[in-house]
Design a protein around this motif. Structure first.
Motif, PDB file in Angstrom:
ATOM      1  N   ARG A 226       0.831  -1.201   0.000  1.00 43.91           N
ATOM      2  CA  ARG A 226       0.000   0.000   0.000  1.00 43.91           C
ATOM      3  C   ARG A 226       0.871   1.258   0.000  1.00 43.91           C
ATOM      4  O   ARG A 226       1.893   1.330   0.680  1.00 43.91           O
ATOM      5  CB  ARG A 226      -0.882   0.034   1.252  1.00 43.91           C
ATOM      6  N   LEU A 227       0.431   2.258  -0.771  1.00 40.01           N
ATOM      7  CA  LEU A 227       1.018   3.599  -0.724  1.00 40.01           C
ATOM      8  C   LEU A 227      -0.111   4.606  -0.533  1.00 40.01           C
ATOM      9  O   LEU A 227      -1.141   4.518  -1.201  1.00 40.01           O
ATOM     10  CB  LEU A 227       1.774   3.921  -2.016  1.00 40.01           C
ATOM     11  N   ASP A 228       0.106   5.528   0.385  1.00 35.95           N
ATOM     12  CA  ASP A 228      -0.849   6.620   0.603  1.00 35.95           C
ATOM     13  C   ASP A 228      -0.192   7.924   0.180  1.00 35.95           C
ATOM     14  O   ASP A 228       0.867   8.306   0.720  1.00 35.95           O
ATOM     15  CB  ASP A 228      -1.255   6.694   2.080  1.00 35.95           C
ATOM     16  N   PHE A 229      -0.807   8.594  -0.798  1.00 32.47           N
ATOM     17  CA  PHE A 229      -0.275   9.853  -1.315  1.00 32.47           C
ATOM     18  C   PHE A 229      -1.145  11.021  -0.849  1.00 32.47           C
ATOM     19  O   PHE A 229      -2.371  10.904  -0.766  1.00 32.47           O
ATOM     20  CB  PHE A 229      -0.281   9.866  -2.848  1.00 32.47           C
ATOM     21  N   ALA A 256      -4.798   9.843  -2.236  1.00 34.36           N
ATOM     22  CA  ALA A 256      -4.876   8.614  -3.030  1.00 34.36           C
ATOM     23  C   ALA A 256      -4.321   7.454  -2.221  1.00 34.36           C
ATOM     24  O   ALA A 256      -3.231   7.551  -1.635  1.00 34.36           O
ATOM     25  CB  ALA A 256      -4.101   8.764  -4.338  1.00 34.36           C
ATOM     26  N   ARG A 257      -5.078   6.355  -2.184  1.00 40.33           N
ATOM     27  CA  ARG A 257      -4.636   5.118  -1.543  1.00 40.33           C
ATOM     28  C   ARG A 257      -4.473   4.077  -2.642  1.00 40.33           C
ATOM     29  O   ARG A 257      -5.456   3.707  -3.297  1.00 40.33           O
ATOM     30  CB  ARG A 257      -5.637   4.669  -0.481  1.00 40.33           C
ATOM     31  N   VAL A 258      -3.262   3.611  -2.813  1.00 42.95           N
ATOM     32  CA  VAL A 258      -2.921   2.762  -3.954  1.00 42.95           C
ATOM     33  C   VAL A 258      -2.433   1.406  -3.461  1.00 42.95           C
ATOM     34  O   VAL A 258      -1.561   1.323  -2.589  1.00 42.95           O
ATOM     35  CB  VAL A 258      -1.830   3.420  -4.825  1.00 42.95           C
ATOM     36  N   SER A 259      -2.997   0.325  -4.034  1.00 43.10           N
ATOM     37  CA  SER A 259      -2.545  -1.040  -3.762  1.00 43.10           C
ATOM     38  C   SER A 259      -1.807  -1.542  -4.992  1.00 43.10           C
ATOM     39  O   SER A 259      -2.320  -1.440  -6.110  1.00 43.10           O
ATOM     40  CB  SER A 259      -3.735  -1.952  -3.465  1.00 43.10           C
ATOM     41  N   TYR A 260      -0.617  -2.127  -4.777  1.00 37.44           N
ATOM     42  CA  TYR A 260       0.183  -2.556  -5.918  1.00 37.44           C
ATOM     43  C   TYR A 260       1.053  -3.746  -5.531  1.00 37.44           C
ATOM     44  O   TYR A 260       1.231  -4.062  -4.345  1.00 37.44           O
ATOM     45  CB  TYR A 260       1.081  -1.409  -6.402  1.00 37.44           C
ATOM     46  N   ASP A 261       1.620  -4.421  -6.530  1.00 36.60           N
ATOM     47  CA  ASP A 261       2.649  -5.421  -6.284  1.00 36.60           C
ATOM     48  C   ASP A 261       3.790  -5.186  -7.263  1.00 36.60           C
ATOM     49  O   ASP A 261       3.697  -4.343  -8.167  1.00 36.60           O
ATOM     50  CB  ASP A 261       2.104  -6.851  -6.384  1.00 36.60           C
ATOM     51  N   VAL A 276       3.622  15.927  -5.164  1.00 40.91           N
ATOM     52  CA  VAL A 276       3.343  15.103  -3.981  1.00 40.91           C
ATOM     53  C   VAL A 276       3.871  15.820  -2.751  1.00 40.91           C
ATOM     54  O   VAL A 276       5.041  16.205  -2.691  1.00 40.91           O
ATOM     55  CB  VAL A 276       4.005  13.711  -4.110  1.00 40.91           C
ATOM     56  N   VAL A 277       3.011  16.013  -1.753  1.00 47.24           N
ATOM     57  CA  VAL A 277       3.449  16.697  -0.535  1.00 47.24           C
ATOM     58  C   VAL A 277       3.650  15.727   0.627  1.00 47.24           C
ATOM     59  O   VAL A 277       4.319  16.061   1.614  1.00 47.24           O
ATOM     60  CB  VAL A 277       2.449  17.801  -0.123  1.00 47.24           C
ATOM     61  N   ASN A 278       3.092  14.530   0.519  1.00 49.50           N
ATOM     62  CA  ASN A 278       3.273  13.550   1.592  1.00 49.50           C
ATOM     63  C   ASN A 278       3.098  12.152   1.017  1.00 49.50           C
ATOM     64  O   ASN A 278       2.295  11.936   0.110  1.00 49.50           O
ATOM     65  CB  ASN A 278       2.271  13.786   2.723  1.00 49.50           C
ATOM     66  N   LEU A 279       3.873  11.194   1.553  1.00 42.89           N
ATOM     67  CA  LEU A 279       3.828   9.812   1.064  1.00 42.89           C
ATOM     68  C   LEU A 279       4.127   8.876   2.225  1.00 42.89           C
ATOM     69  O   LEU A 279       5.085   9.084   2.979  1.00 42.89           O
ATOM     70  CB  LEU A 279       4.867   9.606  -0.046  1.00 42.89           C
ATOM     71  N   SER A 280       3.308   7.848   2.384  1.00 42.52           N
ATOM     72  CA  SER A 280       3.580   6.816   3.390  1.00 42.52           C
ATOM     73  C   SER A 280       3.304   5.455   2.777  1.00 42.52           C
ATOM     74  O   SER A 280       2.493   5.318   1.860  1.00 42.52           O
ATOM     75  CB  SER A 280       2.712   7.018   4.642  1.00 42.52           C
ATOM     76  N   SER A 281       4.005   4.445   3.284  1.00 44.46           N
ATOM     77  CA  SER A 281       3.853   3.091   2.739  1.00 44.46           C
ATOM     78  C   SER A 281       3.735   2.099   3.874  1.00 44.46           C
ATOM     79  O   SER A 281       4.178   2.354   5.001  1.00 44.46           O
ATOM     80  CB  SER A 281       5.046   2.723   1.855  1.00 44.46           C
ATOM     81  N   ARG A 282       3.167   0.946   3.556  1.00 44.13           N
ATOM     82  CA  ARG A 282       3.113  -0.145   4.525  1.00 44.13           C
ATOM     83  C   ARG A 282       2.947  -1.454   3.763  1.00 44.13           C
ATOM     84  O   ARG A 282       2.333  -1.510   2.699  1.00 44.13           O
ATOM     85  CB  ARG A 282       1.970   0.040   5.523  1.00 44.13           C
ATOM     86  N   ASP A 283       3.535  -2.509   4.338  1.00 42.49           N
ATOM     87  CA  ASP A 283       3.358  -3.845   3.782  1.00 42.49           C
ATOM     88  C   ASP A 283       2.034  -4.415   4.254  1.00 42.49           C
ATOM     89  O   ASP A 283       1.531  -4.065   5.329  1.00 42.49           O
ATOM     90  CB  ASP A 283       4.494  -4.770   4.227  1.00 42.49           C
ATOM     91  N   ALA A 284       1.498  -5.324   3.469  1.00 37.67           N
ATOM     92  CA  ALA A 284       0.294  -6.026   3.888  1.00 37.67           C
ATOM     93  C   ALA A 284       0.637  -6.985   5.019  1.00 37.67           C
ATOM     94  O   ALA A 284       1.669  -7.636   4.997  1.00 37.67           O
ATOM     95  CB  ALA A 284      -0.294  -6.801   2.710  1.00 37.67           C
TER      96      ALA A 284
END
Length: 312
Positions: A226-229, A256-261, A276-284
């Motif tokens: 997941r990436l949250d922009f 924007a909440r994006v799911s990807y592989d 882009v002013v902010n970005l966070s990520s997390r693993d499933a």
């Protein structure tokens, strides 16, 4: 059978009328590992365990436990394993101590001092009658009887039921000690966080079929991430539509909440066409991975099975 296999099945199948509760199960559980067997109620977990322990007979296929055929060697298998059923039933008028003494005498080779040690670790009051116990306290007795003879293989069906968080932590320590001793744990559960903490490998069963067997760390590595922009200004709702790696993109104005592989680069390249002013990520986590295998609607056959006691 490979000497490193504690459990091995080939084409193991169980049908109830027209319903295939377990369908062509090919499974290998290695000696010295904690194996998590995952699936919701109705997936076939308990049916698989009951076949392995010769409580019910398979419709077709073969299986070995500790190198022994599940039918011809069923008595020897039961001597060498510890088992906690998902529908644990105990004698309500016996105390916890009397219950464990009864099981210890039936089994033989049980150290009373080790029983006391397990009871102390789990916080089990052995003086009260079983009929007065809460669900969690009954589960403690079930765990003690499964562990108390230090079996080669532990088969645990939904063992976490009713345990408070501190007892769960102790239980997980006990599982790791079994593994460190070179023994094996087969842990059936739908409590995904429990399996994620302790299992070396997991198998996910879906509608009676095994859909994946993998190490927990490898499952996470290949899972959807997941990436949250947050953007400086609203972006088009189709911003990521042409990015092959993207499974889902929920865009609401500047968020924007994006799911990807796979590689993150194409996702970032699409996003960087805007500020882009902010970005966070997390693993499933394992729960999200699990849900990817159950994203479709449940079939009527499986839905019907969840109401049957013998298909779980």
């Amino acid at each position: 059978m490979n000497q490193a296999d504690a459990i091995r099945t080939s084409g193991l199948t169980k049908t109830f009328g027209d319903l295939a509760a377990v369908n062509g199960l090919d499974l290998e559980v290695r000696v010295g590992e904690i194996f998590g067997f995952l699936g919701p109620n109705g997936a076939g977990k308990s049916t698989t365990i009951r076949m392995l322990l010769d409580q019910i007979r398979a419709t077709s296929g073969t299986a070995q436990v500790l190198g022994l055929d599940i039918r011809d060697g069923s008595l020897e298998i039961r001597r060498r394993i510890g088992y906690l059923p998902g529908d644990l039933a105990l004698y309500p008028k016996l105390t916890g101590r009397q219950t464990l003494t009864y099981f210890a005498r039936l089994r033989g080779g049980v150290s009373p001092a080790y029983v006391d040690e397990l009871a102390e670790r789990l916080g089990a009051d052995l003086t009260r009658k079983v009929g007065e116990y809460s669900t969690g306290n009954r589960q403690k007795i079930g765990l003690i009887q499964a562990f108390m003879h230090k079996p080669e293989l532990l088969v645990l069906d939904e063992p976490n039921a009713g345990l408070d968080p501190l007892v769960q932590q102790t239980f997980h320590e006990m599982l790791r000690e079994v593994r460190d001793d070179g023994r094996t744990v087969f842990l059936s559960s739908h409590t995904l966080s429990e399996v994620e903490r302790v299992a070396d490998r997991v198998g996910i069963i879906r509608h009676g079929r095994l859909v994946v067997v993998e190490r927990v760390d490898e499952l996470k590595r290949t899972a959807v991430r997941r990436l949250d922009f947050e953007f400086a200004a609203p972006v088009p709702t189709d911003l990521f539509a042409q990015v092959e790696q993207v499974h889902d993109a929920d865009i609401d104005g500047v968020h924007a909440r994006v799911s990807y592989d796979g590689s993150v680069n194409p996702v970032l390249q699409a996003a960087m066409t805007h500020e882009v002013v902010n970005l966070s990520s997390r693993d499933a986590d394992l729960e999200e991975i699990f849900l990817t295998y159950y994203r479709d609607t449940t079939t009527p056959e499986v839905a019907a099975s969840t109401g049957a006691d013998h298909v779980r």
